[in-house]
Write an enzyme that holds these catalytic residues in place. Structure first.
Site, PDB file in Angstrom:
ATOM      1  N   THR A 127      11.450  23.900   1.428  1.00 23.73           N
ATOM      2  CA  THR A 127      11.679  22.057   1.348  1.00 23.73           C
ATOM      3  C   THR A 127      11.674  21.519   3.317  1.00 23.73           C
ATOM      4  O   THR A 127      11.539  22.414   4.079  1.00 23.73           O
ATOM      5  CB  THR A 127      12.864  21.790   1.166  1.00 23.73           C
ATOM      6  OG1 THR A 127      13.411  20.553   1.348  1.00 23.73           O
ATOM      7  CG2 THR A 127      14.465  22.492   1.838  1.00 23.73           C
ATOM      8  N   ASP A 128      11.559  20.410   3.357  1.00 25.10           N
ATOM      9  CA  ASP A 128      11.229  20.250   4.545  1.00 25.10           C
ATOM     10  C   ASP A 128      12.624  19.657   5.816  1.00 25.10           C
ATOM     11  O   ASP A 128      13.351  19.771   6.206  1.00 25.10           O
ATOM     12  CB  ASP A 128      10.707  18.990   4.473  1.00 25.10           C
ATOM     13  CG  ASP A 128      11.403  17.536   3.483  1.00 25.10           C
ATOM     14  OD1 ASP A 128      12.400  17.958   2.667  1.00 25.10           O
ATOM     15  OD2 ASP A 128      11.031  16.034   4.007  1.00 25.10           O
ATOM     16  N   GLU A 129      14.254  19.750   3.999  1.00 26.95           N
ATOM     17  CA  GLU A 129      15.287  19.820   4.736  1.00 26.95           C
ATOM     18  C   GLU A 129      15.471  20.828   5.395  1.00 26.95           C
ATOM     19  O   GLU A 129      16.531  21.050   6.211  1.00 26.95           O
ATOM     20  CB  GLU A 129      16.427  19.927   3.873  1.00 26.95           C
ATOM     21  CG  GLU A 129      15.857  18.625   2.566  1.00 26.95           C
ATOM     22  CD  GLU A 129      17.235  18.306   1.333  1.00 26.95           C
ATOM     23  OE1 GLU A 129      17.836  19.102   2.127  1.00 26.95           O
ATOM     24  OE2 GLU A 129      16.682  17.551   0.692  1.00 26.95           O
ATOM     25  N   TYR A 151      22.975  23.484   1.288  1.00 30.48           N
ATOM     26  CA  TYR A 151      21.318  24.154   0.992  1.00 30.48           C
ATOM     27  C   TYR A 151      20.573  24.192   1.974  1.00 30.48           C
ATOM     28  O   TYR A 151      19.624  25.214   1.366  1.00 30.48           O
ATOM     29  CB  TYR A 151      21.593  22.519  -0.333  1.00 30.48           C
ATOM     30  CG  TYR A 151      19.453  22.504  -0.781  1.00 30.48           C
ATOM     31  CD1 TYR A 151      19.469  23.442  -1.669  1.00 30.48           C
ATOM     32  CD2 TYR A 151      19.047  21.742  -0.220  1.00 30.48           C
ATOM     33  CE1 TYR A 151      17.634  22.997  -2.189  1.00 30.48           C
ATOM     34  CE2 TYR A 151      17.728  21.864  -0.181  1.00 30.48           C
ATOM     35  CZ  TYR A 151      17.108  22.432  -1.322  1.00 30.48           C
ATOM     36  OH  TYR A 151      16.306  22.503  -1.781  1.00 30.48           O
ATOM     37  N   LYS A 155      18.119  27.861   2.150  1.00 27.75           N
ATOM     38  CA  LYS A 155      16.419  27.504   1.906  1.00 27.75           C
ATOM     39  C   LYS A 155      16.135  28.137   2.671  1.00 27.75           C
ATOM     40  O   LYS A 155      15.320  28.904   3.204  1.00 27.75           O
ATOM     41  CB  LYS A 155      16.322  25.853   1.354  1.00 27.75           C
ATOM     42  CG  LYS A 155      16.810  25.214   0.269  1.00 27.75           C
ATOM     43  CD  LYS A 155      15.653  26.742  -1.029  1.00 27.75           C
ATOM     44  CE  LYS A 155      14.518  26.232  -1.084  1.00 27.75           C
ATOM     45  NZ  LYS A 155      13.452  26.878  -2.370  1.00 27.75           N
TER      46      LYS A 155
END
Ligand code: NAD
Length: 330
Positions: A127-129, A151, A155
């Site tokens: 994810t870009d997060e 989260y 990731k």
């Protein structure tokens, strides 16, 4: 060809499976898809109902942390697309244990089994997060990882493990880092389906903080198109950002949803901001565009209108989920 898809009963994984089985991706047009999914609160066999009768689909209920099951399933697999994860930031703030188990230990289990079985391609859906938050500009794939929530930290750990299996063992891993997705079959705890279903029920929508956090909204079909391109042509060891949707503040997104549902500002209930709420995400998609010919196809206004229509037409899908889940009450 046989593809193992983890998390294939979730929002994005099921989109990939439905589209793969209905001919959207030429490279896997004849492939058999083995879906491994634990069916957590977020997994739902109804998401696969449109393709349930496909002779090319095999569903296995199980955990990506179960090394024995995963290594059994990995035999004869040519390609892995690893979606399975705990995916909701708010839940990770309430408790991070399941995030570490599934996202980190589960990914390690998947990578080891893929290595042992000599799998030809492993696509890790990140994810870009993992990049953190950015005020201006966009992140290239080389940007350091600075995740801020449990989260995104879990990731990021998974993403780095995936990278390490390529560096250390030459496992042909590709990593994708995508922006925020929207579309049908998204669990109604995430902002778009939460707001749409609340408004369909005549309930207010909870807007975090000042509502000025910016997200790049990409239709789930475009995310899955990017994953399919990476699975087919991505270079082993490489990371590909996926995005190029529409950047909006949460306030702007809310205004569009209110307009779609003929509601007004009185339906917005400001709530205390999420802890460590990332201000803005923005990925640079030059690499996947130039190398693999990716470009987002779904226009945001049309995609959002279709999505609202889908929730309006599919109450039997989301009503039981809203009743059973501990969703934010306002
Ligand atoms: P989701 O929560 O809708 O689905 C996750 C699926 O994984 C569910 O079907 C669930 O049952 C399954 N699962 C969870 N734990 C499992 C386990 N231990 N073993 C087997 N299956 C398990 O999530 P999503 O929004 O579809 O996200 C899919 C992937 O895409 C995730 O890896 C997420 O980090 C990533 N991603 C999501 C977004 C987004 O906007 N939703 C954006 C970028 C990346």
């Amino acid at each position: 060809m046989r593809v193992l898809v983890t998390g294939g009963a979730g929002f994005i994984g099921s989109n990939y499976v439905r589209r793969a089985l209905t001919g959207a991706y030429p490279a896997v047009a004849d492939a058999e898809l083995v879906v491994l999914d634990k069916l957590t609160y977020a997994g739902n066999l109804a998401n696969l109902a449109p393709v349930a009768d496909s002779p090319r689909l095999r569903f296995v209920r199980g955990d990506v942390c179960d090394a024995r099951l995963v290594s059994e399933l990995m035999r004869g697999i040519d390609q892995v697309v690893h979606f399975a994860a705990e995916s909701h930031v708010d839940r990770s703030i309430q408790g991070a244990a399941d995030f570490v188990l599934t996202n980190v230990a589960g990914t390690q289990t998947m990578l080891q089994a893929a290595l042992d079985a000599g799998v030809g391609k492993f696509v890790h859906v990140s994810t870009d997060e993992v990049y953190g938050s950015i005020e201006h500009g966009s992140w290239p794939e080389t940007h350091p990882l600075e995740p801020n929530s449990p989260y995104s930290a879990s990731k990021a750990a998974a993403d780095l493990l995936a990278r390490s299996f390529h560096r250390t063992h030459e496992l042909p891993v590709c990593i994708t880092r995508c922006s925020n997705n929207y579309g049908p079959y998204q669990y109604p705890e995430k902002v778009i389906p939460l707001f749409v279903t609340n408004l369909l029920d005549g309930r207010k929508v909870p807007l975090y903080g000042d509502g000025l956090n910016v997200r790049d909204w990409l239709h789930v079909d475009d995310h899955c198109q990017g994953i399919a391109l990476v699975a087919d042509g991505g270079r082993p060891g490489e990371i590909y950002n996926i995005g190029g949707g529409t950047e909006l503040t949460n306030r702007e997104l809310t205004a569009r949803l209110l307009a779609e549902l003929d509601a007004d500002e009185s339906m917005v209930q400001p709530v205390i901001d999420r802890k460590a709420h990332d201000r803005r995400y923005s990925v640079d998609i030059t690499k996947i565009t130039e190398e693999l010919g990716y470009r987002p196809r779904v226009d945001f206004a049309a995609g959002l209108a279709d999505t609202v229509r889908w929730y309006r037409d599919n109450r039997p899908w989301w009503e039981p989920l809203k009743e059973s889940a501990a969703l934010p009450e306002i």
